[in-house]
Motif scaffolding. Structure first.
Motif, PDB file in Angstrom:
ATOM      1  N   THR A  14      -7.894   3.947  -1.580  1.00 53.96           N
ATOM      2  CA  THR A  14      -8.680   4.493  -0.470  1.00 53.96           C
ATOM      3  C   THR A  14      -8.078   5.825  -0.024  1.00 53.96           C
ATOM      4  OG1 THR A  14      -7.433   3.153   1.088  1.00 53.96           O
ATOM      5  CG2 THR A  14      -9.544   2.275   0.341  1.00 53.96           C
ATOM      6  N   ASN A  63     -12.039   1.110   4.987  1.00 58.08           N
ATOM      7  CA  ASN A  63     -10.679   0.851   4.528  1.00 58.08           C
ATOM      8  C   ASN A  63      -9.645   1.873   4.981  1.00 58.08           C
ATOM      9  OD1 ASN A  63     -12.712   0.085   2.151  1.00 58.08           O
ATOM     10  ND2 ASN A  63     -11.084  -1.418   2.226  1.00 58.08           N
ATOM     11  N   TYR A  64     -10.003   2.792   5.842  1.00 58.96           N
ATOM     12  CA  TYR A  64      -9.115   3.894   6.168  1.00 58.96           C
ATOM     13  C   TYR A  64      -7.801   3.445   6.803  1.00 58.96           C
ATOM     14  CZ  TYR A  64      -8.306   8.854   6.931  1.00 58.96           C
ATOM     15  OH  TYR A  64      -7.811  10.127   6.879  1.00 58.96           O
ATOM     16  N   ASP A  65      -7.822   2.340   7.531  1.00 61.43           N
ATOM     17  CA  ASP A  65      -6.605   1.848   8.177  1.00 61.43           C
ATOM     18  C   ASP A  65      -5.644   1.210   7.185  1.00 61.43           C
ATOM     19  OD1 ASP A  65      -7.484   2.730  10.619  1.00 61.43           O
ATOM     20  OD2 ASP A  65      -8.370   0.808  11.171  1.00 61.43           O
ATOM     21  N   ASN A  66      -6.084   0.984   5.970  1.00 66.02           N
ATOM     22  CA  ASN A  66      -5.245   0.331   4.972  1.00 66.02           C
ATOM     23  C   ASN A  66      -5.235   1.162   3.685  1.00 66.02           C
ATOM     24  OD1 ASN A  66      -3.827  -1.321   3.287  1.00 66.02           O
ATOM     25  ND2 ASN A  66      -5.234  -3.041   3.422  1.00 66.02           N
ATOM     26  N   PRO A  67      -4.348   2.163   3.606  1.00 70.73           N
ATOM     27  CA  PRO A  67      -4.347   3.027   2.427  1.00 70.73           C
ATOM     28  C   PRO A  67      -3.941   2.317   1.135  1.00 70.73           C
ATOM     29  CG  PRO A  67      -2.506   3.545   3.850  1.00 70.73           C
ATOM     30  CD  PRO A  67      -3.352   2.529   4.576  1.00 70.73           C
ATOM     31  N   GLU A  68      -3.480   1.069   1.231  1.00 69.02           N
ATOM     32  CA  GLU A  68      -3.143   0.305   0.021  1.00 69.02           C
ATOM     33  C   GLU A  68      -4.362  -0.417  -0.550  1.00 69.02           C
ATOM     34  OE1 GLU A  68      -0.134   0.622  -1.349  1.00 69.02           O
ATOM     35  OE2 GLU A  68       0.245   1.996   0.315  1.00 69.02           O
ATOM     36  N   ASP A  69      -5.460  -0.403   0.184  1.00 71.52           N
ATOM     37  CA  ASP A  69      -6.679  -1.068  -0.265  1.00 71.52           C
ATOM     38  C   ASP A  69      -7.368  -0.208  -1.321  1.00 71.52           C
ATOM     39  OD1 ASP A  69      -8.622  -2.982  -0.441  1.00 71.52           O
ATOM     40  OD2 ASP A  69      -9.167  -2.941   1.668  1.00 71.52           O
ATOM     41  N   ASP A  88     -16.364  -2.518  -0.905  1.00 67.26           N
ATOM     42  CA  ASP A  88     -15.201  -2.317  -0.045  1.00 67.26           C
ATOM     43  C   ASP A  88     -14.874  -3.617   0.680  1.00 67.26           C
ATOM     44  OD1 ASP A  88     -16.224  -2.367   2.848  1.00 67.26           O
ATOM     45  OD2 ASP A  88     -17.536  -0.839   1.999  1.00 67.26           O
ATOM     46  N   HIS A  89     -13.741  -3.633   1.347  1.00 69.42           N
ATOM     47  CA  HIS A  89     -13.262  -4.836   2.030  1.00 69.42           C
ATOM     48  C   HIS A  89     -13.253  -4.689   3.544  1.00 69.42           C
ATOM     49  CE1 HIS A  89     -11.368  -4.766  -2.008  1.00 69.42           C
ATOM     50  NE2 HIS A  89     -11.823  -6.004  -2.007  1.00 69.42           N
TER      51      HIS A  89
END
Length: 141
Positions: A14, A63-69, A88-89
């Motif tokens: 992401t 997903n911006y809050d989770n760059p590992e997603d 997306d999740h």
């Protein structure tokens, strides 16, 4: 499906640095579609724009809050259609409740879904197997 169906399946982090890659894949597909008898340059531009907008929406809004997603983009090229699915999740949203842009006071953002809906033939948004799926279809006439 006919024998020359093609499927491109991409999984990207992401991160917005991959948007040019995604857009260029759409552009290349539009220019190289042998079964499409319309304006290939316009189709290439539209696929580039739609893929870029759909991917950036998945990255920034879901997903911006989770760059590992990750975001998964599947492009299926059939004889009579290009089918794009962006997975997306994130928390999801109601596609029908997204308002039209305010054309009197245009902003730099907020036009992505409008462009997608305007340029493509079918746009749906569902939740499947724990993922949000934006499905975009362009029929090749």
């Amino acid at each position: 499906m006919y024998s020359s169906d093609i499927q491109v399946d991409l999984i990207i982090p992401t991160k917005t640095k991959y948007l040019d890659l995604i857009g260029s894949i759409g552009e290349r597909i539009g220019k190289d579609l042998e079964t499409f008898t319309g304006d290939r340059e316009a189709l290439a531009y539209h696929l580039n724009l739609v893929l870029t907008e759909a991917t950036i929406n998945a990255i920034k809004h879901a997903n911006y809050d989770n760059p590992e997603d990750t975001v998964r983009i599947v492009i299926q090229i059939q004889e009579n259609a290009v089918i794009i699915k962006v997975y997306d999740h994130g928390q999801g949203f109601d596609l029908e409740s997204v308002p039209l842009p305010d054309f009197e006071h245009l902003k730099e953002n907020g036009m992505g879904l409008f462009f997608i809906k305007s340029l493509m033939d079918s746009v749906t948004y569902t939740r499947q197997n724990g993922c949000n799926v934006l499905e975009i279809i362009k029929y090749l006439k």
